[in-house]
Each structure stands twice: as C-alpha cells, then as structure tokens.
Motif scaffolding. Structure first.
Motif, PDB file in Angstrom:
ATOM      1  N   HIS A 170       0.794  -1.232   0.000  1.00  0.00           N
ATOM      2  CA  HIS A 170       0.000   0.000   0.000  1.00  0.00           C
ATOM      3  C   HIS A 170       0.828   1.284   0.000  1.00  0.00           C
ATOM      4  O   HIS A 170       0.259   2.369  -0.110  1.00  0.00           O
ATOM      5  N   ALA A 171       2.152   1.161   0.131  1.00  0.00           N
ATOM      6  CA  ALA A 171       2.992   2.367   0.105  1.00  0.00           C
ATOM      7  C   ALA A 171       4.308   2.149  -0.625  1.00  0.00           C
ATOM      8  O   ALA A 171       5.135   3.061  -0.687  1.00  0.00           O
ATOM      9  N   ASP A 172       4.509   0.938  -1.160  1.00  0.00           N
ATOM     10  CA  ASP A 172       5.735   0.612  -1.894  1.00  0.00           C
ATOM     11  C   ASP A 172       6.971   0.846  -1.037  1.00  0.00           C
ATOM     12  O   ASP A 172       7.996   1.340  -1.510  1.00  0.00           O
ATOM     13  N   LEU A 173       6.885   0.487   0.252  1.00  0.00           N
ATOM     14  CA  LEU A 173       7.999   0.627   1.180  1.00  0.00           C
ATOM     15  C   LEU A 173       8.623  -0.736   1.412  1.00  0.00           C
ATOM     16  O   LEU A 173       7.940  -1.682   1.805  1.00  0.00           O
ATOM     17  N   ARG A 174       9.919  -0.839   1.202  1.00  0.00           N
ATOM     18  CA  ARG A 174      10.648  -2.101   1.378  1.00  0.00           C
ATOM     19  C   ARG A 174      11.428  -1.995   2.689  1.00  0.00           C
ATOM     20  O   ARG A 174      12.502  -1.411   2.753  1.00  0.00           O
ATOM     21  N   ILE A 175      10.876  -2.568   3.741  1.00  0.00           N
ATOM     22  CA  ILE A 175      11.444  -2.397   5.076  1.00  0.00           C
ATOM     23  C   ILE A 175      11.760  -3.749   5.711  1.00  0.00           C
ATOM     24  O   ILE A 175      11.240  -4.787   5.287  1.00  0.00           O
ATOM     25  N   GLU A 176      12.609  -3.724   6.742  1.00  0.00           N
ATOM     26  CA  GLU A 176      12.878  -4.929   7.501  1.00  0.00           C
ATOM     27  C   GLU A 176      11.893  -5.010   8.667  1.00  0.00           C
ATOM     28  O   GLU A 176      11.207  -4.035   8.980  1.00  0.00           O
ATOM     29  N   PRO A 177      11.784  -6.176   9.330  1.00  0.00           N
ATOM     30  CA  PRO A 177      10.763  -6.327  10.377  1.00  0.00           C
ATOM     31  C   PRO A 177      10.822  -5.273  11.479  1.00  0.00           C
ATOM     32  O   PRO A 177       9.790  -4.754  11.895  1.00  0.00           O
ATOM     33  N   SER A 178      12.014  -4.932  11.952  1.00  0.00           N
ATOM     34  CA  SER A 178      12.093  -3.953  13.033  1.00  0.00           C
ATOM     35  C   SER A 178      11.557  -2.599  12.594  1.00  0.00           C
ATOM     36  O   SER A 178      10.998  -1.846  13.401  1.00  0.00           O
ATOM     37  N   ALA A 179      11.682  -2.275  11.316  1.00  0.00           N
ATOM     38  CA  ALA A 179      11.191  -0.991  10.811  1.00  0.00           C
ATOM     39  C   ALA A 179       9.677  -0.926  10.764  1.00  0.00           C
ATOM     40  O   ALA A 179       9.101   0.152  10.621  1.00  0.00           O
ATOM     41  N   ALA A 180       9.017  -2.078  10.861  1.00  0.00           N
ATOM     42  CA  ALA A 180       7.554  -2.126  10.820  1.00  0.00           C
ATOM     43  C   ALA A 180       6.927  -1.923  12.196  1.00  0.00           C
ATOM     44  O   ALA A 180       5.701  -1.834  12.299  1.00  0.00           O
ATOM     45  N   ALA A 181       7.736  -1.827  13.240  1.00  0.00           N
ATOM     46  CA  ALA A 181       7.193  -1.806  14.606  1.00  0.00           C
ATOM     47  C   ALA A 181       6.274  -0.616  14.846  1.00  0.00           C
ATOM     48  O   ALA A 181       5.281  -0.717  15.575  1.00  0.00           O
ATOM     49  N   GLY A 182       6.577   0.522  14.257  1.00  0.00           N
ATOM     50  CA  GLY A 182       5.804   1.721  14.542  1.00  0.00           C
ATOM     51  C   GLY A 182       4.398   1.720  13.979  1.00  0.00           C
ATOM     52  O   GLY A 182       3.543   2.495  14.432  1.00  0.00           O
ATOM     53  N   PHE A 183       4.116   0.887  12.993  1.00  0.00           N
ATOM     54  CA  PHE A 183       2.809   0.929  12.337  1.00  0.00           C
ATOM     55  C   PHE A 183       1.670   0.459  13.240  1.00  0.00           C
ATOM     56  O   PHE A 183       0.504   0.707  12.928  1.00  0.00           O
ATOM     57  N   SER A 184       1.977  -0.189  14.341  1.00  0.00           N
ATOM     58  CA  SER A 184       0.940  -0.573  15.293  1.00  0.00           C
ATOM     59  C   SER A 184       0.521   0.593  16.178  1.00  0.00           C
ATOM     60  O   SER A 184      -0.515   0.522  16.839  1.00  0.00           O
ATOM     61  N   GLY A 185       1.334   1.653  16.200  1.00  0.00           N
ATOM     62  CA  GLY A 185       1.100   2.733  17.140  1.00  0.00           C
ATOM     63  C   GLY A 185      -0.237   3.434  17.029  1.00  0.00           C
ATOM     64  O   GLY A 185      -0.963   3.556  18.030  1.00  0.00           O
ATOM     65  N   PRO A 186      -0.628   3.909  15.837  1.00  0.00           N
ATOM     66  CA  PRO A 186      -1.917   4.597  15.744  1.00  0.00           C
ATOM     67  C   PRO A 186      -3.091   3.742  16.195  1.00  0.00           C
ATOM     68  O   PRO A 186      -3.982   4.223  16.907  1.00  0.00           O
TER      69      PRO A 186
END
Length: 533
Positions: free
Chosen positions: A448-464
């Motif tokens: 949905h955003a064409d972002l290629r990230i590693e698992p640790s970089a995904a941690a913030g998406f749970s925040g909202p």
C-alpha cells in the motif's frame, strides 16, 4: 475493596465511553474502517497496566475489547496481573504518567535529564554534519546527489492509512523513511556517523589539520588518513549501528572493529567484512557484545568506543533529524501546535536513536509533539525501564522474556539509562508488538505504500491503532484534551532499516507476512470499532 467493585468500575467505564460529554464536546467518532487484515488484527489487541509493583511506577491502565464490542475501562491491574501480562508477552500500551501537561510557556524544558543538554546541542550536531557534507559527498557516491546531506523523505501514506484502519477523522498518516537512508541504510546513519565524525574532528583539530572555517574535505587526504590509521573505532551492536560505525570509520581510514551479538544477521556481518571492518562475533546477546567491546577498548588508549548505552554524541546525532523534519512538515503545510498535534511512532532497541529524535522534536517543536516508542513483546526493555522504580535497571530476562525476535535491531535486554532519564518527562508512551504483526505490517507497507522495510522498521505501524483504538489510549487522549483535534493531527511512523536487506531475506519476510495475514482473515469475521457519537 468489595468483591463487586471491579464490576461497578467496568460499568462506570462503559457509561463514560457511551457519553462523549464525559470526554468533552466536539469529540470525533473513532472509526477503524479499512482493510480486512487490520480489522482482524485489532481483535487480538489487549492492554492493561497497573499501579506500583516492586519495580513499577503508576501509569494509565485499561483493557481493549475485541473489535465490534463496546470498550470499557478497568481498574488498574494488580502487580501480579501486570507481571503475568509481561511474562505472557501480550501487545501492550503504556502511557507516561510523568509527562507534563502543556503549559502556556512550552519552551520551558523538563527538569530531568542530563544537565545542560538542550536544543543548542542538537543544532551543534546538525552543524557538524553540515561541515562534513563535502567530505561525505567525496567518500560516498550515494551522497553526491544530496551534496553530502544524510536525510530521508517524509511521505504521505493515504492507502497504507486505510489498510491500517486509521480513519481520516483521526488525522493523516505519514512515513519518515529512514529505512532508505543512504550508505548505512538505517536510522543509525545519523547518530553513528555523527559520533565517528566528531571523533575525527577532535583528532584533526588537535593535530592542526583543520581549524575553524576549514574545508573538511582535506580530511580525506593522505595526511588525515595517516593520522586516523593510528586509531581504532569500536562498537557493540546487533547490526545496524555496527554497519553505520564500521562503514564511516573505515571510509575515513580508522581501524574499525564491531562486536556483534549472536542475533545479528549474517548478511550484516558479511557487509562489514567487505568494507575491511573487523567483526568479532559473540555467543551472547547485545548487552554482552557491548560489554565485551567496552572492556576491549578500555585496554587500548588509541581506541574510541562508541557506547550505544551511554553516548551523548550518538544521541545528539540522532536528534539532528528533528531540524530536517520540521522543515519537511512546513513544506507539506503540516502545522504543529495545540490544535494540530503531532504523533510520532519510533521503533526502540536500547533507546538511543528514538530518544535522540524525540528529544530533538520536543525541544524544537514543544509539547504538542507526542512520541511513542515501539518494542517487540519479547524485548520491551525501554518499557520496563520507564516503569521502573528510581535506581532500578531491569532486564527483560527478569520478566521471564526470551529477548528473541526477528526484529534483530530491537533485541536488547536492558535500556540505556541516559535515554530513559532524558525521556522521563518527554516521552508520551511505549507500546509492544508481536513478531507476527511486524511481518503483516511489512507486507501492508509494501502493498500500500511501496515501502521495502525490515521487520524492526515495521514496529511503529501498530502505534496509531493501539493509541486510537484502545480504551487506554482514548482515555489518555481525552485527559490531555487531544480528541477534538484529531482530525487535524499528523501521525508519523518512523521506519528504521531495510535499504540494504538482501532480496532472499526480504522475500522470506514477505512470505511469512502474507501467510500470517491469510490466517488472520480465515480466523475471524470482519468487524469495525467506533466510539459512540
């Protein structure tokens, strides 16, 4: 307390949430609409924090119900209940009871933290990075297009916002793409580069190679390289900081040594060795690798040890990101004030990088910035430290946790005391995330955003979702007078690594995330959660 006390408290909580006037007028409905995957994931969300225990301070408390059911407030959990929740590694939201309420003079700094540390130090770090920009452009072809400036884009993410279930009524989602930072490929680039450059600057000034106003590109010439070759720079790391320090130190001509923990990824070790960096592998975790590196450096007067747990230079290098983010927000027309709050969600390991950024943002933009740290459920070291009694320094092992996570950069057993002290009155909260959710959000970020990230970089998406979709978060927003301003809020998720991730590893992460999302869709019906109008 009478036995029926909890039931009365829960009933009162339901009544409070059913009547928005109890939270103030003009509060928008909280609607988590969006993708199937996120709705299902919210069904497993749960928070509950307690008052004081043996190592714990008082905090906000609440429990989120499955989506589609009316949320309610609970009594604070007992220390035994809290201990059980931590030991069971449940996703959790904790909100800082020591965060001051905004005052008419927001520029007044919090009373705690390292003495004398302020915005001027952040500006000095940014100025140092700028002095080295010409040299960095010479050393790294990736930086020539930016004239040696190490920065990442701030991107709007409306499709990802929908996929995560964040209604536009609750603000706009943006992504600060530090996973794409050039050269080092992670958030560690600013802090790591800054400390190495500060050390190089000090040596060069002492040797008379530069003076105030000099063109720092002379530090790429033979005389400077001969000086630096007499010295060593060392660091202990789970991976990304080691890459940052090792790459910069070796590029300048230092002898570079990186002590890496057992959970560091093999490709990161290989990449460092290709740069001529000496990699020392340790069987233990991050804490043991740092301790070994610190001990080794203590015996070598020509070795500068970059101490992720104690370094102000690292922390201030990270804080320089706040200045660029302020400019990016202004360019995008995103205001930050009482009626336009800014929420920032930062992955957290030992705490230096997110604390540096949060420090810079709070010093620069004031109390209307609300920073939240994200940690794996098995490695919530900063959460434990923020809840600890004065003088305590707990480890995740003390809570019966494994410190095992695919988010290798966040696998830290004990938090930085420097960072925790600095955040005591600046950090809004901490939330924890299960590894399965990291992989799911990694996939959603790609799709949905064409972002290629590693698992640790995904941690913030749970925040909202955890802040806006839980009774704990809703009560905190109401108490701080933020609910009426949510439609004008900016939510920034800070991604931290992924640029250098090998394709084979990334494909495996994507496959794992897709399988997890498919399992979630098959396990539960579609639901939605809303606060009553």
């Amino acid at each position: 307390m009478h036995l029926d006390g909890p039931r009365r408290a829960q009933s009162a909580g339901r009544r409070g949430l059913a009547h928005p006037h109890r939270f103030g007028s003009g509060c928008p409905r909280l609607v988590l609409l969006a993708s199937k995957a996120r709705r299902v994931k919210n069904a497993g969300f749960e928070t509950d924090f307690s008052p004081t225990g043996p190592l714990l301070r008082r905090g906000f408390s609440g429990r989120a119900t499955p989506c589609g059911q009316r949320p309610f407030m609970t009594l604070p959990a007992s220390p035994a209940t809290l201990e059980g929740q931590i030991r069971q590694a449940r996703p959790t939201l904790w909100l800082n009871p020591e965060l001051p309420t905004p005052s008419p003079s927001p520029s007044s700094p919090p009373a705690d933290g390292p003495p004398g540390l302020g915005l001027a130090d952040t500006q000095a770090a940014a100025a140092r990075l700028q002095r080295f920009a010409g040299l960095l452009a010479d050393l790294f072809p990736e930086l020539r297009g930016s004239d040696g400036v190490i920065e990442s884009a701030l991107l709007p993410a409306p499709r990802l916002q929908s996929a995560l279930g964040l209604s536009p009524e609750l603000g706009a989602l943006w992504v600060k793409t530090d996973h794409n930072l050039p050269v080092a490929g992670s958030i560690k680039a600013r802090g790591g580069f800054h400390e190495v450059l500060q050390h190089a600057e000090a040596l060069a000034l002492q040797a008379g190679l530069i003076e105030a106003g000099s063109d720092y590109r002379v530090l790429g010439q033979s005389a400077a390289r001969a000086l630096f070759a007499q010295h060593q720079v060392a660091v202990g790391s789970t991976g990304n900081l080691g890459l940052s320090i090792g790459v910069m130190a070796s590029a300048l001509g230092f002898k570079a040594m990186v002590h890496m923990s057992a959970d560091a990824k093999a490709w990161k070790k290989d990449r460092l060795r290709q740069r001529g960096v000496e990699v020392v592998e340790h069987l233990g975790d991050y804490e043991k690798a740092v301790a070994a590196g610190r001990a080794q450096a203590a015996g070598n007067p020509l070795c500068h040890f970059v101490d992720d747990e104690r370094s102000e230079s690292l922390l201030l290098g990270y804080s320089a990101a706040a200045l660029h983010l302020r400019d990016q927000l202004q360019q995008q027309g995103r205001r930050v004030d009482a009626e336009h709050p800014l929420f920032v969600y930062l992955p957290c390991g030992v705490g230096g990088a997110p604390a540096g950024i949060a420090f810079g943002l709070r010093e620069l933009l004031g109390p209307h910035v609300h920073c939240f740290f994200a940690e794996p459920v098995q490695s919530p070291c900063f959460l434990l430290q923020m809840m600890a009694a004065p003088g305590a320094h707990p480890s995740v092992y003390d809570a019966g946790l494994s410190n095992q996570t695919e988010a290798d950069g966040l696998a830290v057993p004990r938090a930085s005391l420097l960072a925790a002290d600095l955040m005591r009155q600046r950090l809004s909260g901490v939330f924890t995330v299960a590894d399965a959710t990291l992989f799911e959000h990694l996939v959603l970020a790609l799709d949905h955003a064409d972002l290629r990230i590693e698992p640790s970089a995904a941690a913030g998406f749970s925040g909202p979702g955890q802040l806006l979709g839980s009774p704990t978060g809703q009560a905190w927003l109401a108490e701080r007078g933020l609910r009426a301003h949510l439609p004008r809020a900016t939510h920034i998720v800070w991604t931290t690594g992924g640029l250098l991730l090998p394709e084979m590893d990334y494909s495996r992460f994507v496959q794992r995330g897709r399988l997890s999302l498919q399992g979630q869709l098959q396990a539960a019906p579609l639901v939605r959660t809303a606060l009553p109008a």
